[in-house]
Design a protein around this motif. Sequence first.
Motif, PDB file in Angstrom:
ATOM      1  N   CYS A 231       0.829  -1.208   0.000  1.00 11.77           N
ATOM      2  CA  CYS A 231       0.000   0.000   0.000  1.00 11.77           C
ATOM      3  C   CYS A 231       0.867   1.262   0.000  1.00 11.77           C
ATOM      4  CB  CYS A 231      -0.920   0.007   1.216  1.00 11.77           C
ATOM      5  SG  CYS A 231      -2.139  -1.327   1.231  1.00 11.77           S
ATOM      6  N   GLY A 232       1.962   1.222   0.757  1.00 15.24           N
ATOM      7  CA  GLY A 232       2.843   2.381   0.793  1.00 15.24           C
ATOM      8  C   GLY A 232       3.496   2.658  -0.543  1.00 15.24           C
ATOM      9  N   LYS A 233       3.883   1.615  -1.258  1.00 19.81           N
ATOM     10  CA  LYS A 233       4.471   1.804  -2.586  1.00 19.81           C
ATOM     11  C   LYS A 233       3.471   2.440  -3.545  1.00 19.81           C
ATOM     12  CE  LYS A 233       8.752   0.322  -2.501  1.00 19.81           C
ATOM     13  NZ  LYS A 233       9.893   1.193  -2.914  1.00 19.81           N
ATOM     14  N   ILE A 234       2.232   1.969  -3.492  1.00 20.96           N
ATOM     15  CA  ILE A 234       1.207   2.558  -4.367  1.00 20.96           C
ATOM     16  C   ILE A 234       0.949   4.005  -3.974  1.00 20.96           C
ATOM     17  CG2 ILE A 234      -1.218   2.393  -5.061  1.00 20.96           C
ATOM     18  CD1 ILE A 234      -1.038  -0.620  -4.617  1.00 20.96           C
ATOM     19  N   GLY A 235       0.864   4.280  -2.659  1.00 22.46           N
ATOM     20  CA  GLY A 235       0.664   5.651  -2.218  1.00 22.46           C
ATOM     21  C   GLY A 235       1.826   6.549  -2.580  1.00 22.46           C
ATOM     22  N   TYR A 236       3.054   6.024  -2.469  1.00 20.58           N
ATOM     23  CA  TYR A 236       4.235   6.818  -2.844  1.00 20.58           C
ATOM     24  C   TYR A 236       4.244   7.124  -4.336  1.00 20.58           C
ATOM     25  CZ  TYR A 236       9.127   8.256  -3.112  1.00 20.58           C
ATOM     26  OH  TYR A 236      10.284   8.959  -3.334  1.00 20.58           O
ATOM     27  N   TRP A 237       3.762   6.184  -5.134  1.00 16.18           N
ATOM     28  CA  TRP A 237       3.703   6.403  -6.583  1.00 16.18           C
ATOM     29  C   TRP A 237       2.667   7.475  -6.930  1.00 16.18           C
ATOM     30  CZ3 TRP A 237      -0.346   4.942 -10.078  1.00 16.18           C
ATOM     31  CH2 TRP A 237      -0.017   5.107 -11.422  1.00 16.18           C
ATOM     32  N   ILE A 238       1.558   7.528  -6.162  1.00 16.09           N
ATOM     33  CA  ILE A 238       0.529   8.537  -6.437  1.00 16.09           C
ATOM     34  C   ILE A 238       0.941   9.899  -5.890  1.00 16.09           C
ATOM     35  CG2 ILE A 238      -1.881   9.179  -6.006  1.00 16.09           C
ATOM     36  CD1 ILE A 238      -2.524   6.212  -5.786  1.00 16.09           C
ATOM     37  N   ASN A 239       1.355   9.939  -4.621  1.00 19.16           N
ATOM     38  CA  ASN A 239       1.745  11.208  -3.993  1.00 19.16           C
ATOM     39  C   ASN A 239       2.730  10.892  -2.879  1.00 19.16           C
ATOM     40  OD1 ASN A 239       2.013  13.688  -2.732  1.00 19.16           O
ATOM     41  ND2 ASN A 239      -0.188  14.132  -2.705  1.00 19.16           N
ATOM     42  N   PRO A 240       4.014  11.163  -3.074  1.00 23.03           N
ATOM     43  CA  PRO A 240       5.024  10.823  -2.056  1.00 23.03           C
ATOM     44  C   PRO A 240       4.782  11.491  -0.707  1.00 23.03           C
ATOM     45  CG  PRO A 240       6.067  11.352  -4.158  1.00 23.03           C
ATOM     46  CD  PRO A 240       4.622  11.714  -4.292  1.00 23.03           C
ATOM     47  N   ALA A 241       4.053  12.613  -0.703  1.00 22.89           N
ATOM     48  CA  ALA A 241       3.828  13.313   0.562  1.00 22.89           C
ATOM     49  C   ALA A 241       2.957  12.503   1.516  1.00 22.89           C
ATOM     50  CB  ALA A 241       3.177  14.669   0.300  1.00 22.89           C
ATOM     51  N   TRP A 242       2.170  11.585   1.009  1.00 21.24           N
ATOM     52  CA  TRP A 242       1.295  10.796   1.870  1.00 21.24           C
ATOM     53  C   TRP A 242       2.076   9.867   2.784  1.00 21.24           C
ATOM     54  CZ3 TRP A 242      -2.540   8.967  -2.493  1.00 21.24           C
ATOM     55  CH2 TRP A 242      -3.289  10.072  -2.924  1.00 21.24           C
ATOM     56  N   VAL A 243       3.252   9.416   2.351  1.00 23.18           N
ATOM     57  CA  VAL A 243       4.037   8.454   3.127  1.00 23.18           C
ATOM     58  C   VAL A 243       5.464   8.939   3.337  1.00 23.18           C
ATOM     59  CG1 VAL A 243       2.663   6.425   2.525  1.00 23.18           C
ATOM     60  CG2 VAL A 243       4.492   7.186   0.994  1.00 23.18           C
ATOM     61  N   ALA A 244       5.659  10.246   3.375  1.00 24.89           N
ATOM     62  CA  ALA A 244       6.988  10.786   3.627  1.00 24.89           C
ATOM     63  C   ALA A 244       7.410  10.451   5.053  1.00 24.89           C
ATOM     64  CB  ALA A 244       6.996  12.296   3.402  1.00 24.89           C
ATOM     65  N   LEU A 245       8.627   9.931   5.205  1.00 24.83           N
ATOM     66  CA  LEU A 245       9.091   9.479   6.504  1.00 24.83           C
ATOM     67  C   LEU A 245       9.124  10.637   7.492  1.00 24.83           C
ATOM     68  CD1 LEU A 245      10.169   7.038   8.076  1.00 24.83           C
ATOM     69  CD2 LEU A 245      12.479   7.733   7.404  1.00 24.83           C
ATOM     70  N   ASP A 246       8.465  10.491   8.619  1.00 26.14           N
ATOM     71  CA  ASP A 246       8.355  11.469   9.700  1.00 26.14           C
ATOM     72  C   ASP A 246       7.576  12.725   9.299  1.00 26.14           C
ATOM     73  OD1 ASP A 246       9.788   9.738  11.278  1.00 26.14           O
ATOM     74  OD2 ASP A 246      11.717  10.720  10.895  1.00 26.14           O
ATOM     75  N   ALA A 247       7.805  13.241   8.100  1.00 23.70           N
ATOM     76  CA  ALA A 247       7.146  14.476   7.700  1.00 23.70           C
ATOM     77  C   ALA A 247       5.647  14.310   7.483  1.00 23.70           C
ATOM     78  CB  ALA A 247       7.795  15.014   6.415  1.00 23.70           C
ATOM     79  N   SER A 248       5.197  13.109   7.258  1.00 28.50           N
ATOM     80  CA  SER A 248       3.777  12.890   6.971  1.00 28.50           C
ATOM     81  C   SER A 248       2.967  12.521   8.212  1.00 28.50           C
ATOM     82  CB  SER A 248       3.625  11.768   5.931  1.00 28.50           C
ATOM     83  OG  SER A 248       4.166  10.556   6.424  1.00 28.50           O
ATOM     84  N   ARG A 249       3.559  12.578   9.374  1.00 27.23           N
ATOM     85  CA  ARG A 249       2.840  12.187  10.584  1.00 27.23           C
ATOM     86  C   ARG A 249       1.636  13.096  10.818  1.00 27.23           C
ATOM     87  NH1 ARG A 249       7.443  10.560  15.149  1.00 27.23           N
ATOM     88  NH2 ARG A 249       8.392   8.882  13.921  1.00 27.23           N
TER      89      ARG A 249
END
Length: 723
Positions: A231-249
Amino acid sequence: MESLNPSQQPFPSSTTTSRSQTGPQEQSPTRPRLNLKSDSQPHASPEILAPTPRRHLLESSESQHWLRTPPLSPSSSRGVSPVSLFSSASLERRVRTTSYYSTRPSSASLRSLFDSDKAKELTGNGRKHEASEKQDVEMSMGRMWVRWMHKRNMKEWVAPALVAVSTLLKWCIGLGSYSGEATPPMFGDYEAQRHWMELTVHLHTSQWYTYDLEYWGLDYPPLTAYVSWICGKIGYWINPAWVALDASRGIETSESKVFMRATVLAWDLLIYVPALLMFVKTWQASRSNRTQNLSFLTLLFQPALLLIDFGHFQYNSVMLGLTILALNFFAQGQDVLGAVCFVLSLGFKQMSLYYAPAIGSYLLSKCIYLGPRAGWRLFVRLAIVTTASFVLLFLPFLPPFARFEAILQPIKRIFPFARGLFEDKVANFWCASNVVFKWKRWASTAVLVKLSTVFTLLAFLPGVFILIRTAIKTSVSATDPANDTSSSVSSTHSPTLPLLPYALLTSAMSFFLFSFQVHEKTILLPLLPLTLLLCGAPAGSAMFGWGVLVNNIAVFSMWPLLKRDGLGLQYIITVLLWNKLIGYDPRRLPSKSFVQLLSFAVYGAAGLLHLAEFIFPAPSRYPDIFSVLNVLISTPVFILAWLWSIKNGIEVGWALGGLGQVRKVTSTAPAPAPTGASLTEATVRRGVTRAASLGFSSGRRRAPTASSASSSGRPRTATNMGT
């Protein structure tokens, strides 16, 4: 060709001619038999000798006993599904108290026995069956709709339409709030699931279970991590901001919410929904398409899972779907595939351990039933496949891919014994008894862990004992030459299969009531086998009453959690909709039965509590008063359901194996089965128990003849699940 109306043209006395007297002129049992006149009457038209279904006899006001027609056709081309025999406690008692163990019954007489009891259980009087059936149709929205679709030749569209409507309902539930919405700093379970996506995408596997554990550290088995990675790979492909490490908390943009909700829906459609459809086609194969559709509807709209997965936000449908797939494969005799699916369920959430005693006992009972040689070979195959499946799941944490101590990281996170006996108010034994006896003051955490372990062990032992005991009493003789053909024998169905759903309910409810660190959401695990039993029960039966009561109270027990999540509207709508779809009304349960009286009392108490909570605020001295009262109302229902599951397990086990001396299954082949049908009934004789075909592949597989069965040395054995 239509059959004659029995009330207008009765059968002549020749209809009672036995099968042995008809000789080779008897027609195929899957078609109406023609009793042609003798040569002395060449011009006489043939008479159609068709059996009269019991429902027609019950609906008729005339006495038709003189017809001497069987209540159901003995020549049905369908095989018996696991839910067609031992469908309630009364059926097992009836089997043990009749003379069927001293005489060899025909399939028609045995089946009529069960259907007669079903009718009596529904109405208490066979003559009232017609009114009861009409009331079922009027009260059940689901039944009315399915019937409407079938009458308009659209039955093949029923299942797709149900999936489409349920998907829309799930999405509508997801439009509301979720766990932890706009509640920093932790943001609830929704943020935990999203945070695991960013962990798995950006970090090496060696850091998955060690990175910043104070902020939603990963505490589920590796399969959850792999799903989060996808799921994270698909989300990163659509919008990296959704799963940005620490920054997306704590991210709560509308686009990210849509993506997160869509992931739950996608996994539900990939695993859970197909597993349900496979279940009704496998376990209820001998029942009509309409009944299968109603069962599918009952399972698909279960409110507890809808509210937790699509409202609160979880992926429990993946775990439950894998468990249902395991049950389906067990029912098909594919025990190895079933074991793999259950390992995957354990690998997704450790809560599947609630089912482990029942699943393990069933597989062990299958090995005992098969005898020393075939049973030992099956045991070895299961051990190898189970071990290999666990190794593959944990492979990234094992040498040479990681250091040896890396495997301890997920294990410590999966079993959090340091959290305490319980956290929130949960409707189990510990929280309910804690009202008068403060467990945490009386004993340390280590003592409470041991105490809960002992209580849980004692609670699920009855289900395990019944499975093993029944397997011993019905096991294949060690001297039977059929044990040499282990590949064929091990693919049959153990007589203990009818006990598996009750054992699952007993085991899961035992863990929920007595185990360590239980959450409100874990009531979903005992609800699964209970709802699987419920979906095949006739409306108005005791099984139906218990199943719906426990489901409704389970949702009620989660009300404090749902209230915090802002899911009050969804709570009311899903419960009312499901009850209306399945046609539930406690007034139509067996009159003055225990389950009816209990339902009235519990529903009244729950309604008064909701009313009091709506009108009066909680006093400052007792801020949790409403939650505690919720626990005190719900816990007795769950304890009674646990005892009820043990009672039913004992009765089904008694019906299968009895309490006397051990009965061995002989290799003597039974009479040839009707053409185009698998073995359809459990033939029981004195000293011999021969179980019947499951019926999951009826219509596609022809039953072996007596000669082929005896030549191959294969005992034709299977079983049927009891509801």
